[in-house]
Every structure is written in C-alpha cells, then in structure tokens.
Write a protein that holds these residues in place. Structure first.
Motif, PDB file in Angstrom:
ATOM      1  N   CYS A   1      40.308  14.631  -7.465  1.00 52.20           N
ATOM      2  CA  CYS A   1      39.857  15.365  -6.283  1.00 52.20           C
ATOM      3  C   CYS A   1      39.110  14.389  -5.387  1.00 52.20           C
ATOM      4  CB  CYS A   1      38.950  16.517  -6.718  1.00 52.20           C
ATOM      5  SG  CYS A   1      38.235  17.444  -5.357  1.00 52.20           S
ATOM      6  N   GLN A   2      39.470  14.341  -4.134  1.00 50.26           N
ATOM      7  CA  GLN A   2      38.800  13.485  -3.164  1.00 50.26           C
ATOM      8  C   GLN A   2      38.786  12.011  -3.616  1.00 50.26           C
ATOM      9  OE1 GLN A   2      34.941  15.319  -2.617  1.00 50.26           O
ATOM     10  NE2 GLN A   2      35.832  17.196  -1.838  1.00 50.26           N
ATOM     11  N   GLY A   3      39.859  11.596  -4.289  1.00 51.45           N
ATOM     12  CA  GLY A   3      40.009  10.189  -4.648  1.00 51.45           C
ATOM     13  C   GLY A   3      39.394   9.749  -5.958  1.00 51.45           C
ATOM     14  N   TYR A   4      38.764  10.665  -6.687  1.00 51.04           N
ATOM     15  CA  TYR A   4      38.170  10.363  -7.989  1.00 51.04           C
ATOM     16  C   TYR A   4      38.645  11.386  -9.011  1.00 51.04           C
ATOM     17  CZ  TYR A   4      34.811   7.300  -5.653  1.00 51.04           C
ATOM     18  OH  TYR A   4      34.236   6.299  -4.931  1.00 51.04           O
ATOM     19  N   TYR A   5      38.555  11.036 -10.278  1.00 48.51           N
ATOM     20  CA  TYR A   5      38.838  11.990 -11.347  1.00 48.51           C
ATOM     21  C   TYR A   5      37.523  12.610 -11.795  1.00 48.51           C
ATOM     22  CZ  TYR A   5      43.646  10.530 -11.687  1.00 48.51           C
ATOM     23  OH  TYR A   5      44.965  10.291 -11.397  1.00 48.51           O
ATOM     24  N   TYR A   6      37.559  13.934 -11.965  1.00 53.39           N
ATOM     25  CA  TYR A   6      36.375  14.682 -12.371  1.00 53.39           C
ATOM     26  C   TYR A   6      36.681  15.542 -13.585  1.00 53.39           C
ATOM     27  CZ  TYR A   6      34.490  13.465  -7.813  1.00 53.39           C
ATOM     28  OH  TYR A   6      34.046  12.775  -6.720  1.00 53.39           O
ATOM     29  N   HIS A   7      35.623  15.800 -14.363  1.00 54.75           N
ATOM     30  CA  HIS A   7      35.719  16.804 -15.409  1.00 54.75           C
ATOM     31  C   HIS A   7      35.810  18.147 -14.701  1.00 54.75           C
ATOM     32  CE1 HIS A   7      34.792  14.365 -18.928  1.00 54.75           C
ATOM     33  NE2 HIS A   7      33.911  13.718 -18.177  1.00 54.75           N
ATOM     34  N   ALA A   8      36.631  19.031 -15.226  1.00 50.81           N
ATOM     35  CA  ALA A   8      36.750  20.378 -14.676  1.00 50.81           C
ATOM     36  C   ALA A   8      37.049  21.323 -15.837  1.00 50.81           C
ATOM     37  CB  ALA A   8      37.859  20.447 -13.630  1.00 50.81           C
ATOM     38  N   VAL A   9      36.911  22.598 -15.569  1.00 54.19           N
ATOM     39  CA  VAL A   9      37.195  23.628 -16.568  1.00 54.19           C
ATOM     40  C   VAL A   9      38.130  24.647 -15.934  1.00 54.19           C
ATOM     41  CG1 VAL A   9      36.186  25.453 -18.007  1.00 54.19           C
ATOM     42  CG2 VAL A   9      34.933  23.320 -17.658  1.00 54.19           C
TER      43      VAL A   9
ATOM     44  N   GLU B   1      32.969   1.463  -4.252  1.00 57.44           N
ATOM     45  CA  GLU B   1      32.358   2.512  -3.429  1.00 57.44           C
ATOM     46  C   GLU B   1      31.416   3.318  -4.304  1.00 57.44           C
ATOM     47  OE1 GLU B   1      35.534   5.057  -2.245  1.00 57.44           O
ATOM     48  OE2 GLU B   1      36.856   3.386  -1.824  1.00 57.44           O
ATOM     49  N   LYS B   2      30.245   3.563  -3.814  1.00 58.13           N
ATOM     50  CA  LYS B   2      29.302   4.369  -4.594  1.00 58.13           C
ATOM     51  C   LYS B   2      28.707   5.455  -3.713  1.00 58.13           C
ATOM     52  CE  LYS B   2      28.527   0.710  -7.752  1.00 58.13           C
ATOM     53  NZ  LYS B   2      27.792  -0.198  -8.472  1.00 58.13           N
ATOM     54  N   LYS B   3      29.575   6.217  -3.054  1.00 58.31           N
ATOM     55  CA  LYS B   3      29.121   7.222  -2.107  1.00 58.31           C
ATOM     56  C   LYS B   3      29.431   8.627  -2.602  1.00 58.31           C
ATOM     57  CE  LYS B   3      29.833   4.003   1.641  1.00 58.31           C
ATOM     58  NZ  LYS B   3      30.662   3.602   2.750  1.00 58.31           N
ATOM     59  N   LEU B   4      29.041   8.941  -3.812  1.00 57.68           N
ATOM     60  CA  LEU B   4      29.285  10.273  -4.343  1.00 57.68           C
ATOM     61  C   LEU B   4      28.026  11.122  -4.206  1.00 57.68           C
ATOM     62  CD1 LEU B   4      31.169   9.478  -7.670  1.00 57.68           C
ATOM     63  CD2 LEU B   4      32.139  10.249  -5.516  1.00 57.68           C
ATOM     64  N   LYS B   5      28.224  12.396  -3.951  1.00 51.39           N
ATOM     65  CA  LYS B   5      27.103  13.320  -3.916  1.00 51.39           C
ATOM     66  C   LYS B   5      26.568  13.482  -5.336  1.00 51.39           C
ATOM     67  CE  LYS B   5      29.002  15.932  -0.066  1.00 51.39           C
ATOM     68  NZ  LYS B   5      29.552  17.223   0.358  1.00 51.39           N
ATOM     69  N   LYS B   6      25.338  13.922  -5.453  1.00 43.80           N
ATOM     70  CA  LYS B   6      24.691  14.069  -6.753  1.00 43.80           C
ATOM     71  C   LYS B   6      25.503  14.968  -7.694  1.00 43.80           C
ATOM     72  CE  LYS B   6      19.984  13.922  -8.117  1.00 43.80           C
ATOM     73  NZ  LYS B   6      18.609  14.092  -7.698  1.00 43.80           N
ATOM     74  N   ALA B   7      25.989  16.088  -7.175  1.00 42.18           N
ATOM     75  CA  ALA B   7      26.779  17.011  -8.005  1.00 42.18           C
ATOM     76  C   ALA B   7      28.074  16.346  -8.474  1.00 42.18           C
ATOM     77  CB  ALA B   7      27.095  18.289  -7.230  1.00 42.18           C
ATOM     78  N   GLN B   8      28.685  15.561  -7.608  1.00 38.66           N
ATOM     79  CA  GLN B   8      29.918  14.868  -7.981  1.00 38.66           C
ATOM     80  C   GLN B   8      29.647  13.835  -9.066  1.00 38.66           C
ATOM     81  OE1 GLN B   8      30.701  13.671  -3.895  1.00 38.66           O
ATOM     82  NE2 GLN B   8      32.651  14.765  -3.969  1.00 38.66           N
TER      83      GLN B   8
END
Length: 193
Positions: free
Chosen positions: A64-72, A142-149
């Motif tokens: 999502c948005q160019g990165y891989y995230y944990h999701a449920v 790049e290190k521009k992720l929001k805290k929640a991300q």
C-alpha cells in the motif's frame, strides 16, 4: 578458429554475475514482477474455481502506498472482483492496517486475493522475503512514513527471516547444487538486514 566477437564460454559471465550488475531497485522490480506472474497463474487456469484462501482475522501483508504493511482480513466480500484480464471472479477482501485510522488515508481497503501475501497460512518463503527486503531497501532511501504506518510496516522477525532464508537457499540448491547465495544477496540488500 576465427574470432566472433563473443566471449568464449570460459569468459562468459554467470547469470548471477550479470544479475549483480543491476541496481537493487532493478533487481527488486524484476523479482517482484516474476513473483506476481507466478501468483497470477492459478487464476488463469481453466480449472480455477472461486474459493477464498483467507478468512476473517487472517494476518496478511499488503503493498500500500509503495510499502508492504501488516494487515488483517476483516471481511471476505460477498461480491468478488470481476477480473477483466482473466474474465473470472477472484476473491476480494477488506483488510485493516493495525494502528491506522481514517485520517491516515487507508485504515481499511479492498484487496484482490492475488495481491495478498499470507503471513501465517498460504505462506511462500520468497514472497515474504521479497516484502521484507523491499521495505528495507525503500526505507534506507526514504523515511517519510507517518507514525501509524511505521507501527504496521512489514518486517520479518530475525528468527523467521533466518528460517525463510535457509528454506530459500535449500530450494535454490536443489536446482543449482553449487549455489549458496541468500535471497538478500540475490536482490542486493545483504548488507541491509
């Protein structure tokens, strides 16, 4: 023998030597495209039947948005995705990114099954390794992720990473017994673990 301008077999580069000349970004792009092609294949078969692989509560990884995230998975949608390329129905899931809210952009979203990576079931070593190293490579630039991300960014625990690397190496060695390269080395991020 006349010179042909082509290197003799003793001077030819191995596939790995040629591969090493590619940038990390190029390697990751090529690996990602190959993985997606393999993931898409079962859906293209005439024998494919609609049957969701994941269920409510299953943990997955999602790009999502160019990165891989944990999701449920929060829901298997009643209405499947009508894939125009395949002319078939493919399971569609609503996923939630832990820690995200609506103000973070995508607290929940719909994802087609072939874009999910199973993290506890239907797992594939190279898919998990790819997602892990994709993030490592991107985050090193790049290190521009929001805290929640940042809270839900996909990263493998060290022990799991080691197990998956070993599994991947064993699979590679079955095809090429003299090959000892890790997945990290293959994609060029072996110094970013």
């Amino acid at each position: 023998m006349a010179a042909t301008g082509e290197p003799s077999s003793s001077k030819q580069k191995s596939k790995y030597e040629t591969w090493k000349e590619l940038s990390v970004t190029d390697r990751l792009d090529r690996v990602g495209n190959s993985i997606q092609k393999v993931k898409d294949q079962p859906y293209a078969l005439d024998s494919y039947t609609y049957e969701p692989k994941f269920g409510k509560g299953d943990p997955v990884a999602v790009c999502c948005q160019g990165y891989y995230y944990h999701a449920v998975v929060v829901n298997v949608e009643d209405e499947p995705y009508e894939c125009p390329d395949l002319e078939k129905k493919v399971p569609l899931y609503r996923v939630k990114y832990p820690g995200w809210t609506s103000k973070d952009g995508n607290g929940e979203e719909l994802i087609v099954e072939y874009d999910l990576i199973g993290t506890t079931k239907h797992t594939v070593a190279h898919e998990l390794l790819y997602a892990h190293y994709w993030n490592k490579a991107k985050l090193s630039k790049e290190k521009k992720l929001k805290k929640a991300q940042q809270k839900s960014i996909f990263e493998l625990p060290v022990r799991t990473l080691q197990k998956l690397e070993t599994k991947w190496q064993q699979q590679i060695q079955q095809e090429n017994p003299d090959q000892t390269v890790t997945f990290a080395q293959w994609v060029g991020v072996d110094n970013q673990q």
